[in-house]
Motif scaffolding. Structure first.
Motif, PDB file in Angstrom:
ATOM      1  N   ARG A  65       8.262   4.423   4.245  1.00 39.02           N
ATOM      2  CA  ARG A  65       9.610   3.930   3.954  1.00 39.02           C
ATOM      3  C   ARG A  65      10.465   5.040   3.375  1.00 39.02           C
ATOM      4  N   GLU A  83       4.704   2.711   1.625  1.00 44.39           N
ATOM      5  CA  GLU A  83       5.800   3.168   0.774  1.00 44.39           C
ATOM      6  C   GLU A  83       6.212   4.594   1.157  1.00 44.39           C
ATOM      7  N   ALA A  84       5.209   5.416   1.425  1.00 42.35           N
ATOM      8  CA  ALA A  84       5.509   6.803   1.812  1.00 42.35           C
ATOM      9  C   ALA A  84       6.314   6.823   3.104  1.00 42.35           C
ATOM     10  N   ARG A  97       0.841  -1.203   0.000  1.00 45.89           N
ATOM     11  CA  ARG A  97       0.000   0.000   0.000  1.00 45.89           C
ATOM     12  C   ARG A  97       0.871   1.246   0.000  1.00 45.89           C
ATOM     13  N   GLU A  98       0.313   2.304  -0.553  1.00 48.35           N
ATOM     14  CA  GLU A  98       1.132   3.492  -0.772  1.00 48.35           C
ATOM     15  C   GLU A  98       1.540   4.177   0.521  1.00 48.35           C
ATOM     16  N   PHE A  99       0.700   4.078   1.564  1.00 44.85           N
ATOM     17  CA  PHE A  99       1.092   4.777   2.787  1.00 44.85           C
ATOM     18  C   PHE A  99       2.303   4.132   3.435  1.00 44.85           C
TER      19      PHE A  99
END
Lengths: 269, 585
Positions: free
Chosen positions: A166, A163-164, A159-161
């Motif tokens: 990280r 990734e954000a 999920r993108e959150f």
């Protein structure tokens, strides 16, 4: 909160309350044998409302003790499986790759062990005690939990959150505990309410085989076992604990299903 | 008598009114565009015509189809009508097709189930129809499963299935939103050519699509019909302010673009980037091949391409989110490690990312204050809680959100608000480089404009370098200073904004520009000059990867890969760049 959740929840609460308070109010003791009063049939308003067993012990007090122990075993086993399963699954899922492969093959190996054989081994290797039953049941249940949590984590990890997080340099531990774990909560809580009845069944089964709770302690499974031996002369010894077990299991199942529906609906929103 | 006459239609869910008092009609053979932003009730209207609204919807008014009242009609009659006279094409063909049944069998079933024509002839008629919608080698595609077709081909198959029974009305609900722009133009052409005297109701959020295709248009806002009329007239003199706003917000390629960059020193340079993925079968999929570019402070570089072009992979590799197989990333003079984990805290702080899906990029379990404040917790751990909160509030204020948003959870935000929060999270560390990965693709026109304005404002204030990844050329035109066009993982053209839009040199760039639908009925664009779709990266074509679709391809294009050459400051990778440039002058 839908209706089946309310109804099953309040029945469960009622049973648990009676199980913990009832024996305190009763003049009888779960240990006390009375050879003048063997196998008395249930009598509302009499000295023993659920009757007595083949040693003259009060069946009401013993049944309530059984409910206490059964529920205690189930809850402790579920918490054990929750702690091990969530941690194990979240770590395997988040780290992925080789770590994940090794960790999950270990789970597969445990799955392949015949469960009863495993428990008997434990019983032989160690003293029979309470703790062992918790461990045994928890040790089986956490496998399912770990698999479910790992699967969820795998999809959360992408999920993108995450990734954000990280990207900004949030540490792995913080990502697992702040970003992954809270989002697992819905699935996990639902799964726990569905494992409790499973744990109850396993405990009853073990006790029924004589591997679980030992006399003079008792559980619903052990009571059913004793009841089977007296089935012809004293059917209440079988029917009362069996009915209690059935009602408790049904309530937990309904509660878990309702819980799953509730969380599904929230996810869709 | 009108083919479809809707009168005082209202749709209500509990207390909320989804559609209020909508009335319009469609004549036989007419094409009508229904335009509105998301949540305006346009799809609800279509579902009401089909009788497919959920049981929780309370519907009022009247829908008459060919004289027959549809509201309250029994299911059987509606079913018969849907099978033979009203057809629909949905946005996502993969959802609409059964993955376990071949295309041919699914289409044939329509004919057999409703006893349309002779059963013995069904197979041939299906193959005929597949050929008419432009599926190459139709008798082979007849036996294909949905996953074996590309997105565009699947949508063609859906159109075939819709037209199979020869309906009187075809409803197309955002039929091209999920497709690449060159494919979108092909599909819209197909709808136009194939429908003959079938009436068309085209539902879309894209004014450009309507401008070029529909005779009449309807504009809806918040469930109300605010304007209807001949497309030409509505565009020429819109009567309602919402229509004016929509037309104004609609992106155009002729927009003057971003103000001149106050270009500072270079902050990020990528050279010779190679990114590869390994498929489940162990095959190596090249995603980015030998791409180099750089960004300077205060500059916006747009990376454009259709799906599979490698534009996102390129940016992710620069950020260290996917490993780069070869190539260098130089940030402020320092070469960076390929893996994010090996990069220093300072460089991680300096490069941030804004995602496409605003909701998905925010943790649903955290409040806005926590989401935006987290980067500070990592990089400025010495801040006290009130200090951090103050910084977060100030940052939110910059992005146009007041303090009351601090305690909100992501599901309490609209798409535009969520994207503002995501931008605030990215900017709170004052990065030097901001990567926007399709950051406005999921937003409605007016919100999109606001977000783009916000980014430009931040850039002017802080000299931020922006890498803008998008498939939308109108957005590129509006925001970028320089543009990098990618095709199948390679750079095909890099030029300044004006040079690229004024004089595209690569045939692919030209095709992209031609395919963009423009909200101007007199000069609508949206025409396609190329055929086919982007080939699989697993087996890229020999020579120039674009040659199978290129109208100018020659032998040398098939045999040799072109090198990147400089033409008056524009970098082009085409054998014929010089000749085509002089031919088009």
């Amino acid at each position: 909160m839908n209706r089946s959740m309310k109804v099953s929840g309040s029945i469960l609460l009622g049973i648990v309350a009676v199980a913990f308070i009832g024996p305190l109010l009763s003049p009888h003791d779960y240990l006390q044998t009375n050879f003048d009063n063997l196998l008395q049939s249930p009598a509302i308003g009499g000295a023993h409302i659920f009757g007595t067993d083949d040693l003259g012990r009060d069946l009401f007090v013993r049944s309530m003790l059984g409910v206490q122990i059964t529920i205690l075993v189930a809850i402790v086993a579920s918490v054990v499986s929750l702690l091990i399963g969530v941690t194990y699954g979240a770590i395997a899922g988040y780290l992925g790759g080789r770590v994940d492969a090794v960790m999950m093959r270990f789970v597969d190996t445990l799955y392949a062990l015949p469960f009863i054989f495993f428990v008997i081994l434990l019983m032989v290797a160690f003293e029979r005690n309470f703790l062992l039953i918790f461990v045994a049941i928890g040790a089986i249940n956490w496998l399912d939990m770990a698999r479910i949590v790992r699967g969820q984590t795998l999809s959360l990890r992408e999920r993108e959150f995450v990734e954000a997080a990280r990207l900004t340099g949030v540490s792995t531990a913080r990502i697992v505990f702040r970003h992954i774990a809270p989002n697992l909560f819905g699935v996990v809580i639902v799964y726990v309410t569905l494992t409790i009845p499973q744990a109850i069944l396993v405990e009853s089964f073990l006790s029924f085989l004589g591997l679980g709770i030992q006399e003079p302690q008792t559980s619903l499974g052990a009571l059913v076992d004793a009841g089977v031996n007296q089935m012809e002369g004293a059917s209440w010894m079988l029917l009362i604990p069996a009915a209690l077990l059935a009602v408790i299991l049904l309530c937990f199942n309904f509660f878990g299903d309702a819980m799953r529906d509730a969380f599904d609906a929230r996810d869709k929103k | 008598m009108s083919l479809l006459a809707i009168d005082k239609l209202s749709i209500r869910y509990g207390d909320s009114l989804a559609v209020a008092d909508i009335g319009f009609s469609i004549e036989k053979g007419e094409s009508v565009g229904l335009v509105g932003e998301s949540g305006s009730g346009k799809s609800q209207t279509a579902l009401a015509v089909l009788g497919l609204l959920p049981a929780t919807a309370a519907v009022g008014g009247s829908i008459r189809f060919d004289g027959q009242e549809l509201l309250g009609a029994d299911n059987r009659a509606l079913e018969q009508l849907r099978a033979t006279r009203i057809a629909i094409v949905f946005q996502d063909p993969m959802q609409a097709l059964n993955p376990f049944v071949t295309i041919g069998a699914q289409l044939q079933r329509i004919l057999l189930q409703h006893e349309i024509g002779a059963a013995t002839d069904a197979r041939n008629r299906v193959i005929d129809m597949l050929a008419r919608v432009g599926l190459p080698d139709a008798s082979r595609q007849y036996r294909a499963f949905p996953h074996e077709l590309s997105g565009g081909m699947r949508q063609r198959a859906m159109i075939a299935s819709a037209l199979l029974a020869g309906p009187d009305l075809l409803i197309a609900d955002e039929p091209t939103t999920a497709l690449d722009v060159t494919v979108q133009a092909q599909i819209l052409d197909l709808l136009e050519d194939i429908r003959e005297d079938t009436s068309l109701l085209l539902i879309t959020h894209d004014l450009g699509v309507v401008a070029g295709r529909c005779e009449r248009m309807l504009v809806v806002e918040n469930g109300r019909l605010v304007e209807q009329g001949l497309t030409r007239e509505v565009f020429a003199s819109p009567q309602h302010e919402h229509t004016t706003a929509l037309i104004k917000a609609a992106p155009r390629l002729t927009d003057s673009g971003a103000p001149a960059a106050k270009r500072g020193e270079g902050v990020l340079a990528i050279s010779g980037a190679e990114v590869r993925y390994r498929s489940k079968g162990g095959q190596v999929i090249p995603a980015v091949r030998d791409v180099s570019f750089s960004v300077s402070a205060g500059e916006t570089v747009a990376v454009v391409g259709e799906s599979g072009s490698g534009k996102s992979s390129l940016a992710r590799a620069a950020l260290g989110l996917v490993p780069m197989r070869a190539g260098r990333v130089v940030y402020c003079g320092d070469e960076l490690a390929a893996d994010l984990g090996d990069r220093s805290k300072a460089t991680r702080r300096g490069m941030q990312l804004v995602f496409q899906d605003p909701a998905g990029s925010l943790n649903p379990q955290m409040q806005v204050a926590g989401i935006v404040g987290e980067p500070l917790q990592v990089h400025e751990a010495s801040l006290t809680k009130p200090e951090r909160r103050q910084r977060v509030a100030a940052m939110l204020g910059k992005t146009g959100l007041s303090d009351e948003f601090l305690e909100r959870y992501p599901h309490e935000l609209s798409g535009g608000q969520a994207q503002r929060v995501a931008i605030a999270r990215a900017l709170i560390l004052e990065p030097k480089v901001l990567v926007c990965d399709e950051a406005v693709a999921a937003l409605d026109g007016t919100v999109r404009k606001q977000i783009l304005r916000l980014l430009r404002q931040v850039q002017e204030e802080s000299g931020l370098a922006i890498i803008f990844i998008t498939h939308d050329l109108a957005v590129v035109r509006a925001v970028s200073h320089r543009v990098l066009v990618m095709y199948l993982g390679r750079l095909v053209e890099m030029a300044s904004n004006d040079a690229l839009f004024g004089r595209p040199r690569h045939p692919y760039t030209r095709a992209l520009l031609d395919a963009v639908p423009v909200p101007d009925p007199e000069n609508a664009g949206g025409r396609t000059t190329v055929t086919g779709e982007v080939p699989s990266a697993l087996q890229p074509p020999t020579g120039c990867a674009f040659h199978p679709r290129c109208p100018h391809a020659e032998d040398v294009c098939r045999a040799q890969r072109p090198v990147v050459t400089d033409h008056d400051g524009t970098l082009v990778s085409c054998h014929l760049a010089t000749e085509l440039a002089s031919a088009h002058r």
